[in-house]
Design an enzyme around this catalytic site. Sequence first.
Site, PDB file in Angstrom:
ATOM      1  N   GLU A   1       0.864  -1.178   0.000  1.00 31.15           N
ATOM      2  CA  GLU A   1       0.000   0.000   0.000  1.00 31.15           C
ATOM      3  C   GLU A   1       0.900   1.227   0.000  1.00 31.15           C
ATOM      4  O   GLU A   1       1.865   1.290   0.767  1.00 31.15           O
ATOM      5  CB  GLU A   1      -0.920   0.031   1.238  1.00 31.15           C
ATOM      6  CG  GLU A   1      -1.797   1.291   1.262  1.00 31.15           C
ATOM      7  CD  GLU A   1      -2.697   1.391   2.498  1.00 31.15           C
ATOM      8  OE1 GLU A   1      -2.647   0.498   3.371  1.00 31.15           O
ATOM      9  OE2 GLU A   1      -3.448   2.384   2.570  1.00 31.15           O
TER      10      GLU A   1
ATOM     11  N   ASN B   1      -4.487   5.137  -1.934  1.00 32.37           N
ATOM     12  CA  ASN B   1      -5.686   5.655  -1.276  1.00 32.37           C
ATOM     13  C   ASN B   1      -6.253   6.797  -2.114  1.00 32.37           C
ATOM     14  O   ASN B   1      -5.530   7.721  -2.477  1.00 32.37           O
ATOM     15  CB  ASN B   1      -5.343   6.163   0.121  1.00 32.37           C
ATOM     16  CG  ASN B   1      -4.895   5.029   1.025  1.00 32.37           C
ATOM     17  OD1 ASN B   1      -5.706   4.299   1.562  1.00 32.37           O
ATOM     18  ND2 ASN B   1      -3.587   4.867   1.175  1.00 32.37           N
TER      19      ASN B   1
ATOM     20  N   GLU C   1      -7.917   2.238  -3.453  1.00 35.03           N
ATOM     21  CA  GLU C   1      -8.540   2.067  -2.134  1.00 35.03           C
ATOM     22  C   GLU C   1      -9.463   3.241  -1.876  1.00 35.03           C
ATOM     23  O   GLU C   1      -9.049   4.388  -1.926  1.00 35.03           O
ATOM     24  CB  GLU C   1      -7.469   2.050  -1.035  1.00 35.03           C
ATOM     25  CG  GLU C   1      -6.874   0.694  -0.796  1.00 35.03           C
ATOM     26  CD  GLU C   1      -5.988   0.664   0.455  1.00 35.03           C
ATOM     27  OE1 GLU C   1      -6.219   1.473   1.389  1.00 35.03           O
ATOM     28  OE2 GLU C   1      -5.071  -0.162   0.488  1.00 35.03           O
TER      29      GLU C   1
ATOM     30  N   ASP D   1     -11.563   0.486   1.985  1.00 33.60           N
ATOM     31  CA  ASP D   1     -10.658   0.690   3.118  1.00 33.60           C
ATOM     32  C   ASP D   1     -11.469   0.768   4.408  1.00 33.60           C
ATOM     33  O   ASP D   1     -12.653   1.131   4.384  1.00 33.60           O
ATOM     34  CB  ASP D   1      -9.908   2.015   2.889  1.00 33.60           C
ATOM     35  CG  ASP D   1      -8.580   2.040   3.614  1.00 33.60           C
ATOM     36  OD1 ASP D   1      -8.297   1.092   4.373  1.00 33.60           O
ATOM     37  OD2 ASP D   1      -7.831   3.014   3.414  1.00 33.60           O
TER      38      ASP D   1
ATOM     39  N   GLU E   1      -5.952  -5.438   8.175  1.00 35.81           N
ATOM     40  CA  GLU E   1      -4.995  -4.350   8.391  1.00 35.81           C
ATOM     41  C   GLU E   1      -4.498  -4.376   9.833  1.00 35.81           C
ATOM     42  O   GLU E   1      -5.194  -4.857  10.720  1.00 35.81           O
ATOM     43  CB  GLU E   1      -5.678  -2.995   8.182  1.00 35.81           C
ATOM     44  CG  GLU E   1      -5.911  -2.600   6.753  1.00 35.81           C
ATOM     45  CD  GLU E   1      -6.339  -1.134   6.701  1.00 35.81           C
ATOM     46  OE1 GLU E   1      -5.540  -0.329   6.192  1.00 35.81           O
ATOM     47  OE2 GLU E   1      -7.447  -0.810   7.179  1.00 35.81           O
TER      48      GLU E   1
HETATM   49  P1  C2E Z   1      -4.982   3.746   6.066  1.00 38.29           P
HETATM   50  O1  C2E Z   1      -5.266   3.814   4.636  1.00 38.29           O
HETATM   51  O2  C2E Z   1      -5.877   2.920   6.902  1.00 38.29           O
HETATM   52  O3  C2E Z   1      -3.471   3.337   6.189  1.00 38.29           O
HETATM   53  C1  C2E Z   1      -3.024   2.423   7.080  1.00 38.29           C
HETATM   54  C2  C2E Z   1      -2.436   3.112   8.269  1.00 38.29           C
HETATM   55  O4  C2E Z   1      -2.163   2.154   9.299  1.00 38.29           O
HETATM   56  C3  C2E Z   1      -1.117   3.752   7.946  1.00 38.29           C
HETATM   57  O5  C2E Z   1      -1.015   4.904   8.738  1.00 38.29           O
HETATM   58  C4  C2E Z   1      -0.124   2.749   8.411  1.00 38.29           C
HETATM   59  O6  C2E Z   1       1.138   3.292   8.732  1.00 38.29           O
HETATM   60  C5  C2E Z   1      -0.805   2.220   9.646  1.00 38.29           C
HETATM   61  N1  C2E Z   1      -0.367   0.840  10.009  1.00 38.29           N
HETATM   62  C6  C2E Z   1       0.080  -0.128   9.202  1.00 38.29           C
HETATM   63  N2  C2E Z   1       0.337  -1.229   9.910  1.00 38.29           N
HETATM   64  C7  C2E Z   1       0.041  -0.991  11.203  1.00 38.29           C
HETATM   65  C8  C2E Z   1       0.082  -1.752  12.395  1.00 38.29           C
HETATM   66  O7  C2E Z   1       0.464  -2.928  12.448  1.00 38.29           O
HETATM   67  N3  C2E Z   1      -0.310  -1.164  13.544  1.00 38.29           N
HETATM   68  C9  C2E Z   1      -0.748   0.120  13.541  1.00 38.29           C
HETATM   69  N4  C2E Z   1      -1.116   0.658  14.714  1.00 38.29           N
HETATM   70  N5  C2E Z   1      -0.815   0.901  12.422  1.00 38.29           N
HETATM   71  C10 C2E Z   1      -0.415   0.343  11.250  1.00 38.29           C
HETATM   72  P2  C2E Z   1      -0.565   6.234   8.124  1.00 38.29           P
HETATM   73  O8  C2E Z   1       0.511   6.022   7.139  1.00 38.29           O
HETATM   74  O9  C2E Z   1      -0.350   7.143   9.259  1.00 38.29           O
HETATM   75  O10 C2E Z   1      -1.822   6.731   7.317  1.00 38.29           O
HETATM   76  C11 C2E Z   1      -2.941   7.117   7.972  1.00 38.29           C
HETATM   77  C12 C2E Z   1      -4.039   7.325   7.007  1.00 38.29           C
HETATM   78  O11 C2E Z   1      -3.757   8.434   6.129  1.00 38.29           O
HETATM   79  C13 C2E Z   1      -4.279   6.198   6.080  1.00 38.29           C
HETATM   80  O12 C2E Z   1      -4.984   5.195   6.697  1.00 38.29           O
HETATM   81  C14 C2E Z   1      -5.058   6.853   4.991  1.00 38.29           C
HETATM   82  O13 C2E Z   1      -6.417   6.966   5.345  1.00 38.29           O
HETATM   83  C15 C2E Z   1      -4.449   8.225   4.940  1.00 38.29           C
HETATM   84  N6  C2E Z   1      -3.530   8.307   3.819  1.00 38.29           N
HETATM   85  C16 C2E Z   1      -2.227   7.994   3.797  1.00 38.29           C
HETATM   86  N7  C2E Z   1      -1.730   8.214   2.561  1.00 38.29           N
HETATM   87  C17 C2E Z   1      -2.763   8.655   1.799  1.00 38.29           C
HETATM   88  C18 C2E Z   1      -2.899   9.033   0.417  1.00 38.29           C
HETATM   89  O14 C2E Z   1      -1.969   8.965  -0.374  1.00 38.29           O
HETATM   90  N8  C2E Z   1      -4.116   9.449   0.002  1.00 38.29           N
HETATM   91  C19 C2E Z   1      -5.183   9.479   0.828  1.00 38.29           C
HETATM   92  N9  C2E Z   1      -6.350   9.885   0.350  1.00 38.29           N
HETATM   93  N10 C2E Z   1      -5.095   9.129   2.115  1.00 38.29           N
HETATM   94  C20 C2E Z   1      -3.898   8.708   2.602  1.00 38.29           C
HETATM   95 CA    CA Z   2      -5.574   2.612   3.030  1.00 35.64          CA
HETATM   96 CA    CA Z   3      -7.225   1.367   6.459  1.00 35.30          CA
END
Ligand code: C2E
Ligand code: CA
Ligand code: CA
Length: 745
Positions: free
Chosen positions: A523, A582, A614, A644, A701
């Site tokens: 991802e 995403n 996603e 998602d 996830e």
């Molecule tokens: P998401 O799409 O649900 O992304 C997964 C989030 O869970 C990511 O946080 C990731 O670092 C985190 N994660 C992965 N594995 C684990 C785990 O084992 N434990 C825990 N506690 N967390 C884990 P991140 O990178 O902080 O991203 C947060 C959210 O920001 C994402 O949730 C997504 O909704 C948004 N996001 C990130 N990049 C993009 C993007 O390019 N476009 C859009 N529209 N939204 C984005």
């Molecule tokens: Ca996602």
């Molecule tokens: Ca997610």
Amino acid sequence: MSGNARPGDEAMLAFEPERGSDHDPSGVVPFTILSVDDDPAFQQSLRLALRDFRFQGSPLQLLTASSAAEAEVLLARTPGVSAILLDVVMETDDAGLRLVRAVREELGDREVRIILVTGQPGVAPMQQALDQLDISDYWLKTDLHRERLQGVLTGNLRTWREIHALGRAKRGLQRIVHAGRQLAGLRDLGDFSQRMLHELAELLQVPPEGLVCVRAEHPEAPAPQARVVGAAGRFAALNMRRLHEVDEAGVRDLLLRALGGRTSIGTPASQVLFFDGDASSPDAAVYLATGRQVDAEERELLRVFATHANAGMVNVDLAARLDQVAYQDGLLGIANGNLLQRELQRHLDAPGPSGQAMLMVDLGQYTHGSLALGPEQGDLLLGRMAERLRELYPPPCLVARLHEGTFAVLGPADMLATDPVAALESVDNDHALPFLGVDAARIALDGYHGSAREATSAGLLLLRGLRASGGHGVVDYSPETERDNRRRFLESRALYRAVGERAIRIELQAQVSLADGRVVGAEALARWTGEDGVEVPPGRFIPIAEATGLIVPLGTQVIEQACQALRAMTAAGFGEQTVAVNVSPLQLRRGEFVEELLAIVERHGLSPRRLEVEITEGAVMTDYQAGREVLARLRRLGFPVAVDDFGTGYSSLRYVHSLPVSRLKLDRGFTAEIGSGAGERSVADMIIALGRRLGVDVLAEGVETPLQAQWLQAHGCHCAQGWLFARPEPPEAFLQRLRAQAGRA
Ligand code: C2E
Ligand code: CA
Ligand code: CA
């Protein structure tokens, strides 16, 4: 000009019939003569000869000096000397001529008449020198008997008077031109009046002491009600008072007479000028304490001055009308944002608590629907909104329109306490459009520390924040929300720059097959390192990007980078790997989204199969029909589509069966529950079962423990993502991971 009988500009300054005259002793200034001679006997005889001399009924003032040096000092101290009787030979042979040069060139006095006298015949200066220095007469002392002396002086004084009058008129006119320039730029009547008093005093060479009053309210307002709009000197305290409050009866009566009789009046100690207004500017009168009679030449100058000043006065009034334009909403005729700012600032600047509040009301329906409504309907809607707001918040509340469908009300806090949203939306009008989507923000001004501009933008931010968070109703300002908003604002600017500079990077987080633990894809997650070098979490900047629309270019950059990563993987022999991006509702809603996505993928020579889209369930559910169609097109083109955070939206279970998606992503909140209450039917369990029934893949996830992984696999979930397997990492590191897995590290 108003309905006044006097025609033409010359009538602008009509003087009352002459009272007093040039012969009035208080108005007479004696002519000053200077005699410079080192012979005391000659000085004495001169004094005698001129004892009863009169010029135009006025006696002489005779000054004497016994050397050129003494004379120079005396002349520098005494302006307005009319004639000098000058001995040619004194300290030195040319002391006399040197003095003349000093007078003409150093003192710059080109008006004073110079009569050379000498005791010795044959020392006459050359004619050329006489002409150059403008020396009118040259006499032998012996020839200057009493009658001749008086005759010579009379001729010279006459010439001086004419030259002097011309010079004064010229200076006066220059002064008027200068005054005109000073007055022309002034828009405020108060500033204008004050400046006019000073220019007038300057013109007459008297100290500024006087007042200006204007029949401000309407042309027929009683003269005693006239407003003092400018005051100087001993009258300064009268500014803004009414004419009847002027306690010096003489001054008050003069002004009343001038306004009542529409005429200017000169007295031996003062001058009143009357300014005849017209349809656009009111009548006015200026009183100036001159301390002396104004002479005929000065009256001419006053006439010219008055013409200039009157034109300036009309401009001031025009400026006031321009202000009206500047402070009124052109469409609705109510106050506009400028006026609101001005009033707001006034309250904020006032010392002590003002008890005022500001309410901002936004008619979302207009902002979002003005195109659909059409211009006439839109205007009608705004007009009714203004009307309703004025009913709800009567004076002293001020109702203003800021822009589009956004209004503001400024008034006492208790009057603004009613809920405008409920009041506006529950309008009982059945034949007209109802008000919909009304949002409001309220700021109590006491305790607000900021400028009017800041208060307004704080209100607008509150409204926007309310809408962005999907809320509806009234929000009240608090310093915490302000701080929050401020931070968001600053971050949004920095984010804008970051997107412009393509500074947003992606990291890839591995997705694994639970059966064998092998990486099957990743991802893409956006990463932003702020200008201070600190990482801003996506949970913070993504909502800002969404609220500002920056998510569109940012999303495109993420897709581009994901494609570059995929290409690198293909080149390294991992052509089966997929990358998920995403995609925000805002991106999805754009008509061009699918075409743009396809174009990027094709440009990188990739199969759509490798780029997963996603989306959150909310994205589809807000506009179910349109969302469904976009997803169907993506699927037809071969793009995998994942939902998602599945399970967090309330409607998911009801609708998901009809959604054209290929994968559900089990929200990490449900993954976290796994293992806590062993055995019972968990949400995770339900979702996995649902996926199986619908024939779509489920990816869990946030898998952090081996226990969770085991449980998921045992319950039929085939794919997972989480820290147990890999953290998000730069694309290069992810590629390295693939190489290691293939034993090619
Ligand atoms: P998401 O799409 O649900 O992304 C997964 C989030 O869970 C990511 O946080 C990731 O670092 C985190 N994660 C992965 N594995 C684990 C785990 O084992 N434990 C825990 N506690 N967390 C884990 P991140 O990178 O902080 O991203 C947060 C959210 O920001 C994402 O949730 C997504 O909704 C948004 N996001 C990130 N990049 C993009 C993007 O390019 N476009 C859009 N529209 N939204 C984005
Ligand atoms: Ca996602
Ligand atoms: Ca997610």
